[in-house]
Design a protein around this motif. Sequence first.
Motif, PDB file in Angstrom:
ATOM      1  N   THR A 153     -42.294  19.642 -13.480  1.00 54.22           N
ATOM      2  CA  THR A 153     -43.597  19.514 -14.134  1.00 54.22           C
ATOM      3  C   THR A 153     -44.707  19.928 -13.173  1.00 54.22           C
ATOM      4  O   THR A 153     -44.547  19.867 -11.963  1.00 54.22           O
ATOM      5  N   HIS A 161     -47.845  18.679 -14.068  1.00 50.72           N
ATOM      6  CA  HIS A 161     -48.834  17.651 -14.384  1.00 50.72           C
ATOM      7  C   HIS A 161     -48.091  16.425 -14.904  1.00 50.72           C
ATOM      8  O   HIS A 161     -47.114  16.553 -15.637  1.00 50.72           O
ATOM      9  N   PRO A 162     -48.546  15.221 -14.558  1.00 47.88           N
ATOM     10  CA  PRO A 162     -47.811  14.025 -14.989  1.00 47.88           C
ATOM     11  C   PRO A 162     -47.879  13.748 -16.488  1.00 47.88           C
ATOM     12  O   PRO A 162     -47.026  13.071 -17.036  1.00 47.88           O
ATOM     13  N   LEU A 163     -48.884  14.274 -17.162  1.00 47.76           N
ATOM     14  CA  LEU A 163     -49.023  14.077 -18.608  1.00 47.76           C
ATOM     15  C   LEU A 163     -48.880  15.411 -19.314  1.00 47.76           C
ATOM     16  O   LEU A 163     -49.326  16.436 -18.805  1.00 47.76           O
TER      17      LEU A 163
END
Length: 99
Positions: free
Chosen positions: A53, A55-57
């Motif tokens: 990923t 980005h975490p979201l």
Amino acid sequence: MAQISRDDVAHLARLAHIEMSETELETMTGELAVIVDSIASISQVAGDDVPATSHPLPLSNVFREDVVGQTLTQEQALSGAPDEEDGRFKVPAILDEEQ
């Protein structure tokens, strides 16, 4: 600890056109080694079932229709211009070319 040498850092600095003193080279050598080690330790923990990923979201683009709104007339657009000619903004020439 990662094998980042002072020569590696000096080479990267030359490629990036960054002048670094001897003290800065020594400091950056240690800092880069810590960064590389940190990434290596995270890579060991992340298994095949963990997707990569950035980005975490989850992110998604929000699009809207491209609709023409209220626009200025040529007269309105030129009303605040210090100078205009033939319905266009007139500005000083910035090149040494005669037109």
